[in-house]
Scaffold this motif. Structure first.
Motif, PDB file in Angstrom:
ATOM      1  N   GLY A 250       0.815  -1.220   0.000  1.00 27.71           N
ATOM      2  CA  GLY A 250       0.000   0.000   0.000  1.00 27.71           C
ATOM      3  C   GLY A 250       0.841   1.259   0.000  1.00 27.71           C
ATOM      4  O   GLY A 250       0.522   2.244  -0.682  1.00 27.71           O
ATOM      5  N   VAL A 251       1.935   1.245   0.773  1.00 32.17           N
ATOM      6  CA  VAL A 251       2.841   2.393   0.804  1.00 32.17           C
ATOM      7  C   VAL A 251       3.550   2.545  -0.542  1.00 32.17           C
ATOM      8  O   VAL A 251       3.711   3.665  -1.062  1.00 32.17           O
ATOM      9  N   ALA A 252       3.954   1.424  -1.130  1.00 34.44           N
ATOM     10  CA  ALA A 252       4.608   1.459  -2.440  1.00 34.44           C
ATOM     11  C   ALA A 252       3.685   2.058  -3.502  1.00 34.44           C
ATOM     12  O   ALA A 252       4.129   2.824  -4.371  1.00 34.44           O
ATOM     13  N   GLU A 253       2.388   1.732  -3.425  1.00 30.10           N
ATOM     14  CA  GLU A 253       1.419   2.292  -4.375  1.00 30.10           C
ATOM     15  C   GLU A 253       1.307   3.804  -4.202  1.00 30.10           C
ATOM     16  O   GLU A 253       1.290   4.557  -5.193  1.00 30.10           O
ATOM     17  N   GLU A 254       1.223   4.275  -2.959  1.00 28.44           N
ATOM     18  CA  GLU A 254       1.141   5.719  -2.713  1.00 28.44           C
ATOM     19  C   GLU A 254       2.399   6.426  -3.194  1.00 28.44           C
ATOM     20  O   GLU A 254       2.335   7.532  -3.743  1.00 28.44           O
ATOM     21  N   LEU A 255       3.531   5.794  -2.986  1.00 35.17           N
ATOM     22  CA  LEU A 255       4.797   6.358  -3.435  1.00 35.17           C
ATOM     23  C   LEU A 255       4.813   6.488  -4.957  1.00 35.17           C
ATOM     24  O   LEU A 255       5.239   7.509  -5.508  1.00 35.17           O
ATOM     25  N   LYS A 256       4.349   5.445  -5.639  1.00 32.23           N
ATOM     26  CA  LYS A 256       4.310   5.449  -7.109  1.00 32.23           C
ATOM     27  C   LYS A 256       3.411   6.566  -7.627  1.00 32.23           C
ATOM     28  O   LYS A 256       3.794   7.320  -8.539  1.00 32.23           O
ATOM     29  N   VAL A 257       2.218   6.665  -7.057  1.00 35.46           N
ATOM     30  CA  VAL A 257       1.240   7.651  -7.527  1.00 35.46           C
ATOM     31  C   VAL A 257       1.704   9.071  -7.230  1.00 35.46           C
ATOM     32  O   VAL A 257       1.542   9.982  -8.060  1.00 35.46           O
ATOM     33  N   LEU A 275       9.580   9.179   4.079  1.00 40.99           N
ATOM     34  CA  LEU A 275       8.568   8.127   4.238  1.00 40.99           C
ATOM     35  C   LEU A 275       7.636   8.351   5.430  1.00 40.99           C
ATOM     36  O   LEU A 275       6.620   7.660   5.545  1.00 40.99           O
ATOM     37  N   SER A 276       7.959   9.299   6.306  1.00 39.34           N
ATOM     38  CA  SER A 276       7.105   9.521   7.478  1.00 39.34           C
ATOM     39  C   SER A 276       5.710  10.002   7.088  1.00 39.34           C
ATOM     40  O   SER A 276       4.757   9.833   7.841  1.00 39.34           O
ATOM     41  N   GLN A 277       5.571  10.588   5.898  1.00 44.16           N
ATOM     42  CA  GLN A 277       4.243  11.038   5.453  1.00 44.16           C
ATOM     43  C   GLN A 277       3.332   9.865   5.110  1.00 44.16           C
ATOM     44  O   GLN A 277       2.112  10.014   5.064  1.00 44.16           O
ATOM     45  N   PHE A 278       3.936   8.689   4.866  1.00 43.56           N
ATOM     46  CA  PHE A 278       3.143   7.488   4.588  1.00 43.56           C
ATOM     47  C   PHE A 278       3.126   6.528   5.779  1.00 43.56           C
ATOM     48  O   PHE A 278       2.161   5.804   5.982  1.00 43.56           O
ATOM     49  N   MET A 279       4.250   6.528   6.533  1.00 45.00           N
ATOM     50  CA  MET A 279       4.365   5.669   7.707  1.00 45.00           C
ATOM     51  C   MET A 279       4.891   6.523   8.864  1.00 45.00           C
ATOM     52  O   MET A 279       6.101   6.804   8.940  1.00 45.00           O
ATOM     53  N   PRO A 280       4.012   6.975   9.758  1.00 45.39           N
ATOM     54  CA  PRO A 280       4.399   7.913  10.816  1.00 45.39           C
ATOM     55  C   PRO A 280       5.575   7.440  11.676  1.00 45.39           C
ATOM     56  O   PRO A 280       6.333   8.260  12.195  1.00 45.39           O
ATOM     57  N   CYS A 282       8.148   5.805  10.673  1.00 44.56           N
ATOM     58  CA  CYS A 282       9.357   5.614   9.858  1.00 44.56           C
ATOM     59  C   CYS A 282       9.930   6.977   9.482  1.00 44.56           C
ATOM     60  O   CYS A 282       9.227   7.831   8.933  1.00 44.56           O
ATOM     61  N   ASN A 283      11.220   7.168   9.770  1.00 44.45           N
ATOM     62  CA  ASN A 283      11.887   8.435   9.451  1.00 44.45           C
ATOM     63  C   ASN A 283      12.884   8.291   8.299  1.00 44.45           C
ATOM     64  O   ASN A 283      13.716   9.170   8.078  1.00 44.45           O
ATOM     65  N   ASP A 284      12.786   7.183   7.551  1.00 42.24           N
ATOM     66  CA  ASP A 284      13.729   6.937   6.465  1.00 42.24           C
ATOM     67  C   ASP A 284      13.467   7.872   5.282  1.00 42.24           C
ATOM     68  O   ASP A 284      12.339   8.331   5.059  1.00 42.24           O
ATOM     69  N   LEU A 285      14.539   8.095   4.518  1.00 45.61           N
ATOM     70  CA  LEU A 285      14.442   8.867   3.283  1.00 45.61           C
ATOM     71  C   LEU A 285      14.757   7.941   2.106  1.00 45.61           C
ATOM     72  O   LEU A 285      15.648   7.099   2.186  1.00 45.61           O
ATOM     73  N   VAL A 286      14.005   8.111   1.030  1.00 50.45           N
ATOM     74  CA  VAL A 286      14.207   7.302  -0.180  1.00 50.45           C
ATOM     75  C   VAL A 286      14.577   8.228  -1.329  1.00 50.45           C
ATOM     76  O   VAL A 286      13.880   9.217  -1.586  1.00 50.45           O
ATOM     77  N   PRO A 287      15.659   7.953  -2.046  1.00 48.95           N
ATOM     78  CA  PRO A 287      15.991   8.774  -3.223  1.00 48.95           C
ATOM     79  C   PRO A 287      14.905   8.625  -4.300  1.00 48.95           C
ATOM     80  O   PRO A 287      14.571   7.518  -4.712  1.00 48.95           O
ATOM     81  N   ARG A 288      14.373   9.746  -4.723  1.00 46.82           N
ATOM     82  CA  ARG A 288      13.332   9.689  -5.756  1.00 46.82           C
ATOM     83  C   ARG A 288      13.895   9.136  -7.063  1.00 46.82           C
ATOM     84  O   ARG A 288      13.176   8.519  -7.845  1.00 46.82           O
ATOM     85  N   LYS A 289      15.184   9.358  -7.299  1.00 47.61           N
ATOM     86  CA  LYS A 289      15.813   8.834  -8.513  1.00 47.61           C
ATOM     87  C   LYS A 289      15.797   7.306  -8.509  1.00 47.61           C
ATOM     88  O   LYS A 289      15.560   6.669  -9.548  1.00 47.61           O
ATOM     89  N   LEU A 290      16.006   6.693  -7.329  1.00 48.99           N
ATOM     90  CA  LEU A 290      15.961   5.233  -7.218  1.00 48.99           C
ATOM     91  C   LEU A 290      14.551   4.727  -7.515  1.00 48.99           C
ATOM     92  O   LEU A 290      14.384   3.715  -8.207  1.00 48.99           O
ATOM     93  N   LEU A 291      13.547   5.434  -7.002  1.00 53.53           N
ATOM     94  CA  LEU A 291      12.152   5.067  -7.294  1.00 53.53           C
ATOM     95  C   LEU A 291      11.906   5.096  -8.810  1.00 53.53           C
ATOM     96  O   LEU A 291      11.308   4.166  -9.367  1.00 53.53           O
ATOM     97  N   ALA A 292      12.393   6.138  -9.475  1.00 47.21           N
ATOM     98  CA  ALA A 292      12.198   6.258 -10.928  1.00 47.21           C
ATOM     99  C   ALA A 292      12.922   5.150 -11.688  1.00 47.21           C
ATOM    100  O   ALA A 292      12.425   4.653 -12.706  1.00 47.21           O
TER     101      ALA A 292
END
Length: 411
Positions: A250-257, A275-280, A282-292
């Motif tokens: 579910g979090v992966a879907e929100e991230l994709k959209v 990621l805290s905006q999707f999982m309160p 969790c304070n991790d950061l994800v590179p948007r370039k990696l997602l792309a």
């Protein structure tokens, strides 16, 4: 002309969408009701749990009824899935007595010959669509009625599906207390909503990327030539994100959209997603370039498969109108540029246009199939309004629907 209500039900892998359209006295179709609900009980376009699917359909119907104020009793229903298959077939008949005017009955006889193909017992015909007619060797005839000739030929596109998948879908809709006006292959419905006549005349490939399947329709000379449903869609992209970033689906879907993109080169190296905006917790950061990069890899695979199907059609490099992308996954930024590169065709995003009423909420690629179902039904409704003669109560429903449908394809 009396006001008529037309309903379309898009039974998708990720969502059920019900649209209610009202045909007013001026012949204009107004959207008066929209009902959407997350899908349960479907996998890659096919029903795998009847009760869950019925519950999802009923919830979407309830929302559409509340918004429109209409009681939904019948609808045009979309169907897809990797069980879908198609082939082109020709039917020939002699006009007897010789050289008289061609009538509707002659066309019906030609259709019967065209669909007399070997079909396994576990498959069923969904559509028999005329591509064109030939009278005494004269080709490219769209409507042969009234022409004189000795021999009539019809070229058809026949679409079949697995009996079990078709009947399970029908059962689910009936359990939701709705009668089915017609089952419509979803890429054909989507084409009604997003393709222009000029594109189908030139040659175009429609790619409808849903959650569980990618539906492909190749059009040439103003008619459908090939239809394919690939068992790959937006859910597979989300699954890759979930695995690659170790996130819940579910979090992966929100991230994709929210942050997804198909071109990593356009993303800054320092662009990070909190990621805290999707999982309160969790304070991790994800590179948007990696997602792309994750998204790009799966989308490239998808379009490579689409390219293979276009090659099989025999029209690779012969589709001047290019590729039209629609469906929810077509809303990913950069997906049209990536499609154009891989297929070496001009590409655009197809959204439903020319709508009235509640149009703003559904003028997106994700609603192309549902809108197309209404437009498909509009042609049939217009025919039924024009016909004053009573229906033959002794004829089977499927035959009377086929007769009206066949007349809809003749100008």
């Amino acid at each position: 002309m009396q006001e008529r209500v037309i309903v379309g039900i898009d039974v998708g892998t990720t969502k059920i969408c019900v649209l209610v359209g009202e045909l007013d006295r001026d012949g204009k179709l107004n959207i008066v009701g929209v009902g959407t609900c997350p899908s349960q009980g479907l996998r890659r376009g096919v029903v795998v749990n009847i009760e869950e699917t019925v519950t999802s359909i009923a919830a979407a119907l309830d929302r559409a009824e509340r918004l429109s104020g209409k009681k939904i009793v019948s609808a045009y229903v979309g169907i897809t899935g990797s069980h879908i298959d198609s082939e082109n077939s020709k039917g020939f008949v002699a006009i007897s007595p010789s050289h008289r005017d061609i009538e509707q009955n002659d066309i019906s006889r030609a259709f019967e010959v065209a669909q007399a193909i070997a079909i396994p017992a576990n498959r069923e015909i969904i559509h028999v669509i005329p591509r064109g007619y030939v009278v005494d060797g004269q080709e490219d005839i769209k409507n042969p009625i009234g022409m004189s000739g000795f021999r009539l030929e019809v070229e058809t596109h026949i679409i079949t599906g697995a009996v079990s998948a078709i009947h399970n879908l029908i059962k689910c809709v009936h359990k939701a207390h709705v009668e089915i006006e017609d089952l419509v292959l979803e890429p054909l419905a989507s084409g009604e909503a997003v393709l222009a006549d000029g594109e189908t005349d030139l040659g175009v490939v429609l790619v409808d990327i849903g959650g569980g399947t990618t539906d492909i329709a190749v059009y040439t000379d103003g008619a459908i030539w090939q239809t394919v449903a690939l068992p790959l869609g937006g859910n597979q992209i989300t699954n890759d994100i979930a695995i690659g970033l170790r996130l819940p689906f579910g979090v992966a879907e929100e991230l994709k959209v929210t942050y997804g993109h198909c071109d990593p080169s356009l993303i800054d190296e320092d662009d990070m997603i909190d990621l805290s905006q999707f999982m309160p917790d969790c304070n991790d950061l994800v590179p948007r370039k990696l997602l792309a990069e994750i998204i790009q890899a799966r989308v490239e695979e998808l379009f490579a498969m689409v390219h293979e199907e276009v090659k099989k059609s025999g029209y690779d490099g012969l589709l001047p109108a290019g590729i039209v992308l629609t469906g929810g996954t077509a809303e990913l930024p950069g997906i049209d540029e990536l499609a154009g590169q891989i297929l070496d065709l001009p590409a655009r995003i197809g959204s439903p246009l020319g709508l009235h009423g509640l149009a703003d909420s559904i003028s997106r690629p994700a609603y192309a199939t549902a809108v197309g179902l209404l437009l498909w039904g509009l042609r049939h409704t217009s025919l039924m309004i024009e016909e004053d003669e009573p229906e033959d109560e002794g004829s089977p429903d499927v035959l009377s629907r086929f007769g009206r449908w066949l007349r809809a394809f003749i100008p």
